[in-house]
Design an enzyme around this catalytic site. Structure first.
Site, PDB file in Angstrom:
ATOM      1  N   MET A  41       0.846  -1.199   0.000  1.00 24.30           N
ATOM      2  CA  MET A  41       0.000   0.000   0.000  1.00 24.30           C
ATOM      3  C   MET A  41       0.883   1.252   0.000  1.00 24.30           C
ATOM      4  O   MET A  41       1.073   1.895   1.040  1.00 24.30           O
ATOM      5  CB  MET A  41      -0.940  -0.042   1.202  1.00 24.30           C
ATOM      6  N   ASP A  42       1.398   1.598  -1.158  1.00 23.88           N
ATOM      7  CA  ASP A  42       2.395   2.661  -1.277  1.00 23.88           C
ATOM      8  C   ASP A  42       1.744   3.974  -1.696  1.00 23.88           C
ATOM      9  O   ASP A  42       0.942   4.005  -2.623  1.00 23.88           O
ATOM     10  CB  ASP A  42       3.445   2.229  -2.315  1.00 23.88           C
ATOM     11  N   GLY A  43       2.116   5.061  -0.998  1.00 19.48           N
ATOM     12  CA  GLY A  43       1.678   6.387  -1.439  1.00 19.48           C
ATOM     13  C   GLY A  43       0.773   7.140  -0.488  1.00 19.48           C
ATOM     14  O   GLY A  43       0.267   8.212  -0.849  1.00 19.48           O
ATOM     15  N   THR A 235       1.065   0.004  -5.546  1.00 15.59           N
ATOM     16  CA  THR A 235       0.652   1.274  -6.135  1.00 15.59           C
ATOM     17  C   THR A 235       1.831   2.230  -6.278  1.00 15.59           C
ATOM     18  O   THR A 235       2.949   1.918  -5.897  1.00 15.59           O
ATOM     19  CB  THR A 235      -0.453   1.913  -5.278  1.00 15.59           C
TER      20      THR A 235
END
Length: 290
Positions: A41-43, A235
């Site tokens: 779950m990047d960002g 992501t």
């Protein structure tokens, strides 16, 4: 009156969207469906800066995105979902940020055991994966309560990787395997049967080389609770695995949409599934060859 009519219209629209989504899933299900999807779950922080939100609000919006992804997975029939919630390396961040994240994680963990939560709605068993000894006591106890409360759920499995890195998992599995084998040898030697070991599997050199086998290590992995992932979604357009499921992801399909995690939506999920199906026979062939 107008507010009441607005709520009814929203409910009707939501029901129509849900019905259409389920119809699409029926069509997609004609082809192979992944058993296991993993998410990086990047960002979240970049989303907060982009939208000029308070620090930590990006993670709260990201949690809503996670709930949507879980709903899509379980509606489609994906049995196993794994999320990278907090890396061991994240403890190196600013202490205030780490504490804020831990407070949010504890809050959301406690929400998982509520009767109306998504895990209970879909019958999901929750596992917390990682070196849980590194967590603060309140977070660790909350995780243990959630695992106990969902232990009898059997329709799906949600693995939450927290205080986790793949290198830590591998080291842990090797240590546990060596200790187990050492105990087995001690028992055999104590019984006086050790002299016959060399005749069971070849010469002494081969026996020493194979004393800890691949299967021994794999059964001691934190992620032994789930099969290897079929799809790994990260992501922000990043294609790095960031020390996540390195052992398990050799033959999975990597999908990297450019959107930040809070921006991920149904179209990204559907495209990931369709792309996996398009590459399924190639991936399956490589998996069988390994």
């Amino acid at each position: 009156m107008e507010k009441s009519n607005g709520n009814k219209a929203t409910q009707i629209f939501g029901s129509i969207v849900s019905f259409l989504r389920r119809c699409l899933f029926l069509v997609i299900s004609v082809r192979p469906i992944p058993h296991h999807i993993a998410f990086i779950m990047d960002g979240n922080r970049r989303y907060a800066k982009k939208r000029k939100l308070k620090e930590g609000d990006g993670h709260r919006v990201g949690f809503l995105a996670l709930m949507s992804m879980l709903k899509y997975c379980y509606e489609l029939g994906v049995r196993y979902v794994t999320i990278y919630a907090f890396s061991i390396d994240n403890f190196k961040r600013d202490p205030e940020e780490v504490q804020s994240l831990m407070d949010l994680i504890q809050e959301k963990i406690e929400g998982l055991i509520k009767e109306e939560s998504i895990v209970n709605s879909y019958g999901i068993k929750v596992h917390f994966i990682g070196n849980l000894k590194l967590l603060s006591e309140p977070v660790r106890l909350a995780a243990e309560r959630a695992m106990e409360a969902t232990a009898n759920n059997s329709r799906g499995v949600l693995s939450i990787c927290i205080a986790y890195t793949s290198t830590d998992e591998i080291v842990h599995a090797v240590q546990e395997s060596c200790e187990e084998k050492s105990d087995e040898i001690s028992v055999i030697n104590a019984s006086g049967a050790g002299y016959g070991l060399l005749q069971l599997g070849g010469n002494e050199k081969e026996e020493r080389e194979n004393i800890v086998k691949l299967t021994d290590i794999e059964k001691h992995m934190y992620m032994a609770v789930a099969p290897d992932p079929d799809i790994l979604i990260r992501t922000s357009g990043e294609t790095r695995l960031s020390n996540f499921l390195l052992w398990q992801s050799a033959h999975c399909y990597l999908y990297s949409p450019s959107v930040l995690w809070p921006e991920i939506g149904f179209r990204h999920f559907a495209w990931a599934i369709l792309s996996f199906q398009r590459n399924y026979f190639y991936l399956d062939k490589k998996r069988k060859q390994s």
